[in-house]
Design a protein around this motif. Structure first.
Motif, PDB file in Angstrom:
ATOM      1  N   LEU A   1     -55.356   7.328 -12.904  1.00  9.70           N
ATOM      2  CA  LEU A   1     -55.713   5.916 -13.027  1.00  9.70           C
ATOM      3  C   LEU A   1     -57.106   5.746 -13.626  1.00  9.70           C
ATOM      4  O   LEU A   1     -57.305   4.929 -14.532  1.00  9.70           O
ATOM      5  CB  LEU A   1     -55.642   5.237 -11.658  1.00  9.70           C
ATOM      6  N   SER A   2     -58.041   6.528 -13.153  1.00 10.25           N
ATOM      7  CA  SER A   2     -59.409   6.371 -13.664  1.00 10.25           C
ATOM      8  C   SER A   2     -59.485   6.744 -15.140  1.00 10.25           C
ATOM      9  O   SER A   2     -60.179   6.096 -15.921  1.00 10.25           O
ATOM     10  CB  SER A   2     -60.392   7.208 -12.842  1.00 10.25           C
TER      11      SER A   2
ATOM     12  N   LEU B   1     -53.361  -4.443  -3.956  1.00  9.18           N
ATOM     13  CA  LEU B   1     -54.728  -3.942  -4.123  1.00  9.18           C
ATOM     14  C   LEU B   1     -55.282  -3.447  -2.791  1.00  9.18           C
ATOM     15  O   LEU B   1     -56.016  -2.456  -2.742  1.00  9.18           O
ATOM     16  CB  LEU B   1     -55.621  -5.038  -4.705  1.00  9.18           C
TER      17      LEU B   1
ATOM     18  N   LEU C   1     -51.086  -4.234 -10.565  1.00 10.22           N
ATOM     19  CA  LEU C   1     -52.410  -4.413  -9.961  1.00 10.22           C
ATOM     20  C   LEU C   1     -52.753  -5.882  -9.748  1.00 10.22           C
ATOM     21  O   LEU C   1     -53.851  -6.209  -9.292  1.00 10.22           O
ATOM     22  CB  LEU C   1     -53.479  -3.770 -10.861  1.00 10.22           C
ATOM     23  N   ALA C   2     -51.837  -6.762 -10.050  1.00  7.65           N
ATOM     24  CA  ALA C   2     -52.131  -8.192 -10.041  1.00  7.65           C
ATOM     25  C   ALA C   2     -51.876  -8.853  -8.695  1.00  7.65           C
ATOM     26  O   ALA C   2     -52.039 -10.052  -8.557  1.00  7.65           O
ATOM     27  CB  ALA C   2     -51.322  -8.901 -11.134  1.00  7.65           C
TER      28      ALA C   2
ATOM     29  N   ALA D   1     -57.036   4.784  -1.474  1.00 11.53           N
ATOM     30  CA  ALA D   1     -58.208   5.338  -2.158  1.00 11.53           C
ATOM     31  C   ALA D   1     -59.192   5.963  -1.172  1.00 11.53           C
ATOM     32  O   ALA D   1     -59.853   6.946  -1.488  1.00 11.53           O
ATOM     33  CB  ALA D   1     -58.890   4.248  -2.973  1.00 11.53           C
ATOM     34  N   VAL D   2     -59.292   5.377  -0.008  1.00 10.99           N
ATOM     35  CA  VAL D   2     -60.260   5.877   0.961  1.00 10.99           C
ATOM     36  C   VAL D   2     -59.633   6.845   1.957  1.00 10.99           C
ATOM     37  O   VAL D   2     -60.340   7.410   2.793  1.00 10.99           O
ATOM     38  CB  VAL D   2     -60.918   4.706   1.735  1.00 10.99           C
ATOM     39  N   ALA D   3     -58.333   7.004   1.872  1.00 12.17           N
ATOM     40  CA  ALA D   3     -57.669   7.913   2.795  1.00 12.17           C
ATOM     41  C   ALA D   3     -57.953   9.358   2.410  1.00 12.17           C
ATOM     42  O   ALA D   3     -58.157   9.672   1.247  1.00 12.17           O
ATOM     43  CB  ALA D   3     -56.166   7.650   2.797  1.00 12.17           C
TER      44      ALA D   3
ATOM     45  N   LEU E   1     -53.719  -0.186  -2.258  1.00  5.86           N
ATOM     46  CA  LEU E   1     -54.343   0.783  -3.160  1.00  5.86           C
ATOM     47  C   LEU E   1     -55.686   1.245  -2.617  1.00  5.86           C
ATOM     48  O   LEU E   1     -55.996   2.444  -2.623  1.00  5.86           O
ATOM     49  CB  LEU E   1     -54.537   0.113  -4.531  1.00  5.86           C
ATOM     50  N   CYS E   2     -56.454   0.283  -2.137  1.00  8.41           N
ATOM     51  CA  CYS E   2     -57.768   0.605  -1.598  1.00  8.41           C
ATOM     52  C   CYS E   2     -57.625   1.489  -0.368  1.00  8.41           C
ATOM     53  O   CYS E   2     -58.398   2.422  -0.167  1.00  8.41           O
ATOM     54  CB  CYS E   2     -58.496  -0.685  -1.260  1.00  8.41           C
TER      55      CYS E   2
ATOM     56  N   LEU F   1     -58.072   3.898 -17.151  1.00  7.56           N
ATOM     57  CA  LEU F   1     -59.030   2.797 -17.275  1.00  7.56           C
ATOM     58  C   LEU F   1     -60.134   3.138 -18.271  1.00  7.56           C
ATOM     59  O   LEU F   1     -60.517   2.321 -19.106  1.00  7.56           O
ATOM     60  CB  LEU F   1     -59.637   2.484 -15.901  1.00  7.56           C
TER      61      LEU F   1
ATOM     62  N   ARG G   1     -55.478   9.243  -8.408  1.00  6.57           N
ATOM     63  CA  ARG G   1     -56.861   8.858  -8.670  1.00  6.57           C
ATOM     64  C   ARG G   1     -57.314   9.179 -10.091  1.00  6.57           C
ATOM     65  O   ARG G   1     -57.758   8.315 -10.831  1.00  6.57           O
ATOM     66  CB  ARG G   1     -57.777   9.571  -7.671  1.00  6.57           C
TER      67      ARG G   1
ATOM     68  N   PHE H   1     -50.734  -3.570 -15.396  1.00  8.02           N
ATOM     69  CA  PHE H   1     -51.559  -4.689 -14.932  1.00  8.02           C
ATOM     70  C   PHE H   1     -50.808  -5.546 -13.923  1.00  8.02           C
ATOM     71  O   PHE H   1     -51.386  -6.047 -12.967  1.00  8.02           O
ATOM     72  CB  PHE H   1     -52.022  -5.522 -16.116  1.00  8.02           C
ATOM     73  N   ALA H   2     -49.519  -5.698 -14.145  1.00  9.27           N
ATOM     74  CA  ALA H   2     -48.718  -6.484 -13.207  1.00  9.27           C
ATOM     75  C   ALA H   2     -48.725  -5.832 -11.832  1.00  9.27           C
ATOM     76  O   ALA H   2     -48.746  -6.510 -10.804  1.00  9.27           O
ATOM     77  CB  ALA H   2     -47.291  -6.634 -13.735  1.00  9.27           C
TER      78      ALA H   2
END
Lengths: 109, 109
Positions: free
Chosen positions: B90-91, B30, B24-25, B37-39, B33-34, B94, B87, B21-22
């Motif tokens: 992580l998913s 982020l 991602l904080a 994620a889209v790359a 990360l995004c 979660l 990906r 969590f740290a």
DNA sequence: TCCATTCTTGCATCTTTGCGCATATGCGCT
DNA sequence: AGCGCATATGCGCAAAGATGCAAGAATGGA
């Protein structure tokens, strides 16, 4: 929700709230969270403070941070404040993140 | 996995890793990360640093933190290092949290 | 009304974290 | 070997966060 296609990256980034993760980034808060998760009902600050070696004032601050992040809810009852885990909200948030993460397709065709 | 029943609280607490969590904080992380994620493939530090107004050295440190948390992976290629989002890991993490959260029944019958 | 109980908040202190700059390390190329 | 590019790391600084103590606010009961 009438955009042609939020490019999947948009919807993912929108769900990434730093303050949510920051709220979950502290060990003490996670213990408190776990305590509330297994409780059969709302718990007072005093009750919750007994499970972690932190001063009552610190626990109050931790709970406030969790509440501000939407992870828990508080209901005032007399001079006590009962905190309860927002179980469904949190789990659906996590699931929504997982979904958006997988929907983050590199090539949207 | 042969315990009779980890009291659902145990399995939940075990999955609550503060360092995840740290990692991602932070807003900058982020965004990184995004971006990953889209790359459509792994990205170098230099490429990633172009999307956030942070010095390259800072980006390197951010990526290291994400890597230590298991959120991303790094593969060295010559003098470059390509980072890619984990990906599925992580998913599923979660989703596992969401599942454990809902399995955290107050009264286990 | 007075007091005890419960929780929150101001204050001081210590630790952690993010940042840029400079430097080191690793690697390819000539 | 020597140079240049890509990345990582040491350093110092400023900001944020966690903690305990003490004081304040709110509420219930004698």
């Amino acid at each position: 929700m009438s955009q042609p296609a939020p490019t999947c990256a948009t919807s993912f980034l929108e769900q990434l709230r730093p303050e949510l993760f920051a709220a979950l980034a502290d060990p003490t808060r996670l213990v408190l969270l776990c305590r509330m998760a297994v409780a059969d009902g709302p718990r007072t600050v005093t009750e919750l403070s007994s499970c972690c070696g932190v001063h009552l004032s610190g626990v109050s601050r931790h709970l406030a941070k969790l509440r501000d992040a939407g992870v828990i809810g508080a209901e005032k009852d007399g001079r006590e404040v009962r905190y309860r885990l927002n179980r469904e909200e949190l789990s659906s948030t996590l699931r929504g993140l997982a979904d958006a993460l997988e929907a983050c397709c590199p090539a949207p065709a």
